[in-house]
Design a protein around this motif. Structure first.
Motif, PDB file in Angstrom:
ATOM      1  N   GLY A 185       1.015  -1.177  -0.066  1.00 45.96           N
ATOM      2  CA  GLY A 185       0.011   0.095  -0.036  1.00 45.96           C
ATOM      3  C   GLY A 185       0.608   1.331   0.155  1.00 45.96           C
ATOM      4  N   THR A 186       2.139   1.082   0.015  1.00 45.25           N
ATOM      5  CA  THR A 186       2.998   2.226   0.097  1.00 45.25           C
ATOM      6  C   THR A 186       3.398   2.806  -1.425  1.00 45.25           C
ATOM      7  OG1 THR A 186       4.170   1.693   2.007  1.00 45.25           O
ATOM      8  CG2 THR A 186       5.229   3.191   0.850  1.00 45.25           C
ATOM      9  N   THR A 187       3.302   4.070  -1.632  1.00 46.47           N
ATOM     10  CA  THR A 187       3.608   4.607  -2.954  1.00 46.47           C
ATOM     11  C   THR A 187       4.892   5.243  -2.727  1.00 46.47           C
ATOM     12  OG1 THR A 187       1.096   5.017  -3.548  1.00 46.47           O
ATOM     13  CG2 THR A 187       2.962   6.453  -4.716  1.00 46.47           C
ATOM     14  N   VAL A 188       5.749   4.978  -3.708  1.00 51.89           N
ATOM     15  CA  VAL A 188       6.972   5.509  -3.893  1.00 51.89           C
ATOM     16  C   VAL A 188       7.016   6.660  -4.876  1.00 51.89           C
ATOM     17  CG1 VAL A 188       9.727   5.204  -4.232  1.00 51.89           C
ATOM     18  CG2 VAL A 188       8.153   3.400  -3.230  1.00 51.89           C
ATOM     19  N   TYR A 189       7.567   7.842  -4.361  1.00 50.60           N
ATOM     20  CA  TYR A 189       7.503   9.032  -5.355  1.00 50.60           C
ATOM     21  C   TYR A 189       8.872   9.341  -5.290  1.00 50.60           C
ATOM     22  CZ  TYR A 189       2.514   9.715  -4.470  1.00 50.60           C
ATOM     23  OH  TYR A 189       1.171   9.852  -4.375  1.00 50.60           O
ATOM     24  N   THR A 190       9.469   9.608  -6.675  1.00 50.50           N
ATOM     25  CA  THR A 190      10.740   9.914  -7.126  1.00 50.50           C
ATOM     26  C   THR A 190      10.831  11.377  -7.443  1.00 50.50           C
ATOM     27  OG1 THR A 190      10.887   9.127  -9.315  1.00 50.50           O
ATOM     28  CG2 THR A 190      11.366   7.375  -7.329  1.00 50.50           C
ATOM     29  N   GLY A 191      12.181  11.880  -7.436  1.00 54.98           N
ATOM     30  CA  GLY A 191      12.319  13.297  -7.752  1.00 54.98           C
ATOM     31  C   GLY A 191      13.833  13.569  -7.838  1.00 54.98           C
ATOM     32  N   SER A 192      13.988  14.678  -8.354  1.00 51.98           N
ATOM     33  CA  SER A 192      15.566  15.039  -8.415  1.00 51.98           C
ATOM     34  C   SER A 192      15.602  16.526  -8.803  1.00 51.98           C
ATOM     35  CB  SER A 192      16.510  14.304  -9.539  1.00 51.98           C
ATOM     36  OG  SER A 192      16.046  14.443 -11.003  1.00 51.98           O
ATOM     37  N   CYS A 193      16.597  17.238  -8.786  1.00 51.60           N
ATOM     38  CA  CYS A 193      16.985  18.313  -9.544  1.00 51.60           C
ATOM     39  C   CYS A 193      17.265  18.119 -11.103  1.00 51.60           C
ATOM     40  CB  CYS A 193      18.402  18.955  -8.985  1.00 51.60           C
ATOM     41  SG  CYS A 193      19.765  18.244  -9.422  1.00 51.60           S
ATOM     42  N   HIS A 194      17.078  19.208 -11.885  1.00 57.23           N
ATOM     43  CA  HIS A 194      17.167  18.951 -13.304  1.00 57.23           C
ATOM     44  C   HIS A 194      18.216  18.271 -13.749  1.00 57.23           C
ATOM     45  CE1 HIS A 194      17.527  20.029 -17.494  1.00 57.23           C
ATOM     46  NE2 HIS A 194      16.150  20.130 -17.432  1.00 57.23           N
ATOM     47  N   CYS A 195      19.499  18.582 -13.392  1.00 51.64           N
ATOM     48  CA  CYS A 195      20.767  17.739 -13.910  1.00 51.64           C
ATOM     49  C   CYS A 195      20.837  16.273 -13.145  1.00 51.64           C
ATOM     50  CB  CYS A 195      22.264  18.618 -13.685  1.00 51.64           C
ATOM     51  SG  CYS A 195      22.529  18.836 -11.970  1.00 51.64           S
ATOM     52  N   THR A 207      10.745  12.803   8.160  1.00 50.80           N
ATOM     53  CA  THR A 207      12.146  12.343   7.432  1.00 50.80           C
ATOM     54  C   THR A 207      12.472  11.117   7.430  1.00 50.80           C
ATOM     55  OG1 THR A 207      12.823  14.660   8.643  1.00 50.80           O
ATOM     56  CG2 THR A 207      14.601  13.079   8.243  1.00 50.80           C
ATOM     57  N   THR A 208      11.791  10.470   8.223  1.00 51.22           N
ATOM     58  CA  THR A 208      12.150   8.637   8.194  1.00 51.22           C
ATOM     59  C   THR A 208      11.683   8.005   6.735  1.00 51.22           C
ATOM     60  OG1 THR A 208      10.170   8.259   9.351  1.00 51.22           O
ATOM     61  CG2 THR A 208      12.359   8.555  10.705  1.00 51.22           C
ATOM     62  N   THR A 209      10.902   8.953   6.225  1.00 54.56           N
ATOM     63  CA  THR A 209      10.305   8.353   5.040  1.00 54.56           C
ATOM     64  C   THR A 209      10.751   8.895   3.745  1.00 54.56           C
ATOM     65  OG1 THR A 209       8.499  10.056   4.492  1.00 54.56           O
ATOM     66  CG2 THR A 209       8.050   8.173   6.086  1.00 54.56           C
ATOM     67  N   VAL A 210      11.863   9.711   3.873  1.00 55.47           N
ATOM     68  CA  VAL A 210      12.512  10.335   2.773  1.00 55.47           C
ATOM     69  C   VAL A 210      13.988   9.559   2.567  1.00 55.47           C
ATOM     70  CG1 VAL A 210      13.420  12.309   1.692  1.00 55.47           C
ATOM     71  CG2 VAL A 210      11.170  12.272   3.247  1.00 55.47           C
ATOM     72  N   VAL A 252      10.379   9.439  -1.728  1.00 57.38           N
ATOM     73  CA  VAL A 252       9.279   9.682  -0.683  1.00 57.38           C
ATOM     74  C   VAL A 252       8.539   8.423  -0.601  1.00 57.38           C
ATOM     75  CG1 VAL A 252       7.814  11.226   0.407  1.00 57.38           C
ATOM     76  CG2 VAL A 252       9.606  12.256  -0.507  1.00 57.38           C
ATOM     77  N   LEU A 253       8.522   7.911   0.533  1.00 60.78           N
ATOM     78  CA  LEU A 253       7.573   6.836   0.754  1.00 60.78           C
ATOM     79  C   LEU A 253       6.049   7.339   1.370  1.00 60.78           C
ATOM     80  CD1 LEU A 253       9.908   4.074   2.089  1.00 60.78           C
ATOM     81  CD2 LEU A 253       9.367   4.545  -0.415  1.00 60.78           C
ATOM     82  N   SER A 254       5.074   7.056   0.921  1.00 63.04           N
ATOM     83  CA  SER A 254       3.886   7.414   1.384  1.00 63.04           C
ATOM     84  C   SER A 254       2.656   6.363   1.366  1.00 63.04           C
ATOM     85  CB  SER A 254       3.348   8.794   0.437  1.00 63.04           C
ATOM     86  OG  SER A 254       2.187   9.474   0.892  1.00 63.04           O
ATOM     87  N   LEU A 255       2.100   6.578   2.441  1.00 66.82           N
ATOM     88  CA  LEU A 255       1.005   5.569   2.528  1.00 66.82           C
ATOM     89  C   LEU A 255      -0.298   5.968   2.120  1.00 66.82           C
ATOM     90  CD1 LEU A 255       1.593   4.420   6.548  1.00 66.82           C
ATOM     91  CD2 LEU A 255       2.186   3.107   4.536  1.00 66.82           C
ATOM     92  N   LYS A 256      -0.225   7.323   1.576  1.00 65.36           N
ATOM     93  CA  LYS A 256      -1.471   7.625   0.944  1.00 65.36           C
ATOM     94  C   LYS A 256      -1.054   8.551  -0.353  1.00 65.36           C
ATOM     95  CE  LYS A 256      -4.288   8.592   5.313  1.00 65.36           C
ATOM     96  NZ  LYS A 256      -4.839   9.714   5.974  1.00 65.36           N
ATOM     97  N   PRO A 257      -1.809   8.322  -1.361  1.00 62.87           N
ATOM     98  CA  PRO A 257      -1.367   9.409  -2.644  1.00 62.87           C
ATOM     99  C   PRO A 257      -1.435  10.811  -2.166  1.00 62.87           C
ATOM    100  CG  PRO A 257      -3.212   7.838  -3.129  1.00 62.87           C
ATOM    101  CD  PRO A 257      -3.105   7.805  -1.617  1.00 62.87           C
ATOM    102  N   LEU A 258      -0.558  11.473  -2.850  1.00 66.41           N
ATOM    103  CA  LEU A 258      -0.241  12.898  -2.708  1.00 66.41           C
ATOM    104  C   LEU A 258      -1.286  13.563  -3.329  1.00 66.41           C
ATOM    105  CD1 LEU A 258       3.524  13.443  -3.008  1.00 66.41           C
ATOM    106  CD2 LEU A 258       2.170  12.975  -0.982  1.00 66.41           C
TER     107      LEU A 258
END
Length: 264
Positions: A140-150, A186-189, A157-163
């Motif tokens: 049930g955990t959603t993994v959100y990924t991201g980065s700077c442009h380069c 912080t523990t989910t990032v 970010v691990l989230s139990l609910k959709p953002l």
């Protein structure tokens, strides 16, 4: 267009290392772009009447600011390497200057009509940087990924609910960064490339802003030693595949909190 019809605007990076003026017709419109870089930076563009109408008051465009280019390298994007403010860009083909309206003094961006161009359709396809690897996660955990442009700095970010909701802030630094925040525990990032992250704080130093030292994109805030030190703020403009238009975004009136920001 006669000189009498032009208005002189003032602007600066947040820390005040770079200051400038430019002349243009009264700003009633702002130009946005949906390309990979402008989207992460939340740029609102304005253009001086001529390149001569852009004047550096403090600092130097090439030595005080840092330059970042990508794709076909048609524009040299320039940001302050101390505070991260994305100030301007040089457009090579037209020998023109683009100004980030967010860096201007006393301009209410909320009153401007925003005209969006489809830069995403004209640039070479942006290759999303390789996401940070993640191990097994709870059902049930959603993994959100991201980065700077380069891609120098990335995160999960691990989230139990959709953002579905986030917070924008109109304080002096968040406004310049066009940051839109979520506040996960912080523990989910998890991060990669933190050695490429530059940190900047000011005022009461209750929050520490982090941006990529290579491309200047604002990524996170941390709150060491404050009541909010359990959380890490993530700028959702840097998330991969997130539909910003579908998010419920509320405004935090950080501008009203003391002390009042004064240009250094």
């Amino acid at each position: 267009m006669s000189a009498e019809q032009l208005i002189e605007y003032r602007g600066n990076c947040h820390c005040g290392a770079f200051k400038f003026t430019f002349k243009a017709a009264a700003l009633k419109q702002a130009y946005a772009c949906n390309c990979s870089f402008c989207s992460k930076n939340g740029y609102l563009w304005a253009f001086p009447a001529t390149s001569e109408d852009f004047v550096v008051v403090k600092g130097d465009e090439d030595s005080t600011l840092k330059t970042y280019e990508f794709g076909k390298r048609t524009m040299a994007h320039k940001f302050c390497p101390t505070c991260g403010t994305s100030v301007m860009a040089r457009i090579h083909s037209r020998q023109a200057v683009g100004i980030n309206i967010r860096a201007l003094v006393d301009v209410d961006t909320a009153t401007l009509e925003v005209i969006t161009s489809d830069g995403a359709a004209t640039e070479p396809p942006y290759q999303i940087p390789e996401p940070l690897a993640v191990g097994p996660v709870a059902e049930g955990t959603t993994v959100y990924t991201g980065s700077c442009h380069c891609g120098a700095v990335g995160y999960n970010v691990l989230s139990l609910k959709p953002l579905t909701a986030a917070t924008a802030c109109n304080c002096s630094i968040c406004h310049r960064d066009a940051a839109v925040w979520i506040y996960p525990d912080t523990t989910t990032v998890s991060f990669k490339g933190l050695d490429s992250l530059v940190e900047y704080s000011f005022g009461q130093k209750e929050s520490i802003h982090g941006f990529c030292g290579t491309c200047g994109v604002a990524i996170r805030e941390r709150f060491d030693g404050s009541d909010f030190d359990w959380t890490t703020a993530i700028n959702i403009r840097t998330m991969n595949g997130l539909d910003m238009a579908a998010m419920d975004i509320t405004m935090d009136d950080g501008k009203a909190r003391l002390p009042v920001y004064e240009v250094p």
